[in-house]
Design an enzyme around this catalytic site. Structure first.
Site, mmCIF file in Angstrom:
data_model
loop_
_atom_site.group_PDB
_atom_site.id
_atom_site.type_symbol
_atom_site.label_atom_id
_atom_site.label_comp_id
_atom_site.label_asym_id
_atom_site.label_seq_id
_atom_site.Cartn_x
_atom_site.Cartn_y
_atom_site.Cartn_z
ATOM 1 N N ASP A 218 -3.098 -6.782 -0.007
ATOM 2 C CA ASP A 218 -3.655 -7.858 0.809
ATOM 3 C C ASP A 218 -5.129 -8.027 0.431
ATOM 4 O O ASP A 218 -5.958 -7.167 0.737
ATOM 5 C CB ASP A 218 -3.515 -7.495 2.293
ATOM 6 C CG ASP A 218 -4.032 -8.581 3.225
ATOM 7 O OD1 ASP A 218 -4.697 -9.526 2.750
ATOM 8 O OD2 ASP A 218 -3.775 -8.475 4.440
ATOM 9 N N HIS A 219 -5.442 -9.147 -0.209
ATOM 10 C CA HIS A 219 -6.802 -9.333 -0.728
ATOM 11 C C HIS A 219 -7.823 -9.564 0.378
ATOM 12 O O HIS A 219 -9.031 -9.460 0.144
ATOM 13 C CB HIS A 219 -6.826 -10.513 -1.707
ATOM 14 C CG HIS A 219 -7.790 -10.311 -2.842
ATOM 15 N ND1 HIS A 219 -8.956 -9.601 -2.704
ATOM 16 C CD2 HIS A 219 -7.762 -10.730 -4.131
ATOM 17 C CE1 HIS A 219 -9.609 -9.597 -3.862
ATOM 18 N NE2 HIS A 219 -8.903 -10.260 -4.736
ATOM 19 N N ARG A 220 -7.385 -9.877 1.586
ATOM 20 C CA ARG A 220 -8.343 -10.013 2.690
ATOM 21 C C ARG A 220 -8.947 -8.663 3.049
ATOM 22 O O ARG A 220 -10.116 -8.579 3.449
ATOM 23 C CB ARG A 220 -7.641 -10.583 3.931
ATOM 24 C CG ARG A 220 -7.031 -11.959 3.763
ATOM 25 C CD ARG A 220 -6.206 -12.331 4.979
ATOM 26 N NE ARG A 220 -5.154 -11.336 5.236
ATOM 27 C CZ ARG A 220 -4.335 -11.373 6.299
ATOM 28 N NH1 ARG A 220 -4.459 -12.349 7.188
ATOM 29 N NH2 ARG A 220 -3.416 -10.448 6.464
#
Length: 247
Positions: A218-220
Site C-alpha cells: 500500500d503506497h499510502r
C-alpha cells in the site's frame, strides 16, 4: 422486397441457431460475498505497487529437513516463510503499519495472516506475535487454524485484523503471482514454488533452488525504499535461515 437481413454461412445457407448455454446457478455464500466486496474495495481504493525477486532456498530446505528429523510437529516451508516475514517486519518497523484516515497506525507486534483455501472461499486466519514464537509453535498454530478454517469453525477475532498476509501457491506449482492487499494491512507476500535453476555464483555455474516472491504494498502507508528494505531483510533471512529456528 423484404428489408430483413439474414446471417449466412460461407456456403450461403442460413446460420444455424446457437445451442442454448447450460448453466447451473449457485447462490453466493455470505463468505464469498464478503471476500468479493473487500477485494474489490482494496483494488479500487488502495494504491498497490509491487516489489519482487527470487530467493535461493537450498539452505532453507536443509534447515527444514533437520528440524523435521528431530521435532514432533512437522514444519512446512510456509511455516519458515511466515517466521521470516515477521522477523523482516520487526527489523523494518516502518513497514509494520496500517493507513488510517487521520493517522498512521504503527503496530507493536507482527500478526501474520495465512491464506487458506476452503470450500467457502479464501480465509486468512491470523497467527499473533509471530516474531516472538519459535518455528514449532508457529507450525502447530497454523495447522490448527487451517483445520478449523476449512471446517468453518474460526472465531471472528481469529481472522480479523493482522498486520501482513502470506499467500503461498507454491504447493500448486505456481511459480509467480501478485496478490491483492487485505485491508487494513499494508502488505501481502505472494510466494511461488521453488524450482531448480542454473545459477551464476561467484563466477561459477551451479544448480540451485529459487523461489519467486512478490510483495504487494500500500503506497499510502509504505514508501518504495521501505518496501525494498523489507524485501532485502526477508531475502537475507530465507537465504541464511538459522535465525528462523531460534525462539
Amino acid at each position: 422486397m423484404s428489408n430483413e437481413v439474414k446471417t449466412t454461412l460461407a456456403s450461403g445457407a442460413p446460420e444455424a441457431p446457437a445451442a442454448p448455454v447450460q448453466l447451473n446457478s449457485v447462490p453466493h455464500s455470505m463468505t464469498r460475498l464478503t471476500i468479493a466486496r473487500r477485494l474489490t474495495e482494496s483494488k479500487q481504493q488502495v494504491p498497490h505497487f509491487y516489489v519482487k525477486g527470487a530467493c535461493r532456498i537450498d539452505a532453507l530446505l536443509s534447515l527444514r529437513k533437520r528440524i523435521n528429523e528431530q521435532a514432533p510437529i512437522k514444519t512446512s516451508l510456509n511455516d519458515l516463510i511466515v517466521r521470516a516475514v515477521a522477523l523482516a517486519l520487526r527489523e523494518v518497523p516502518e513497514a509494520n503499519v496500517s493507513w488510517g484516515d487521520k493517522a498512521m497506525l504503527k503496530h507493536q507486534q507482527v500478526d501474520v495472516a495465512v491464506a487458506v483455501a476452503t470450500p467457502r472461499g479464501l480465509v486468512t486466519p491470523i497467527v499473533r506475535n509471530v516474531e516472538q514464537k519459535g518455528v514449532q509453535e508457529i507450525a502447530s498454530e497454523i495447522q490448527e487454524l487451517a483445520t478449523r478454517a476449512r471446517t468453518g469453525r474460526l472465531k471472528p477475532h481469529e481472522y480479523q485484523g493482522g498486520t501482513v498476509t502470506v499467500s503461498n501457491l507454491g504447493m500448486f506449482g505456481v511459480e509467480e503471482f501478485s496478490a491483492i492487499i487485505n485491508p487494513p494491512q499494508s502488505m501481502i507476500f505472494a510466494v511461488g514454488a521453488g524450482t531448480e535453476q542454473v545459477i551464476a555464483q561467484a563466477g561459477q555455474i551451479e544448480i540451485g533452488t529459487l523461489m519467486n516472491v512478490t510483495v504487494s504494498v500500500d503506497h499510502r502507508a509504505v514508501d518504495g525504499a521501505v518496501a525494498a528494505q523489507v524485501f532485502a531483510a526477508f531475502k537475507r533471512l530465507i537465504e541464511s535461515p538459522e535465525t528462523l529456528n531460534a525462539a
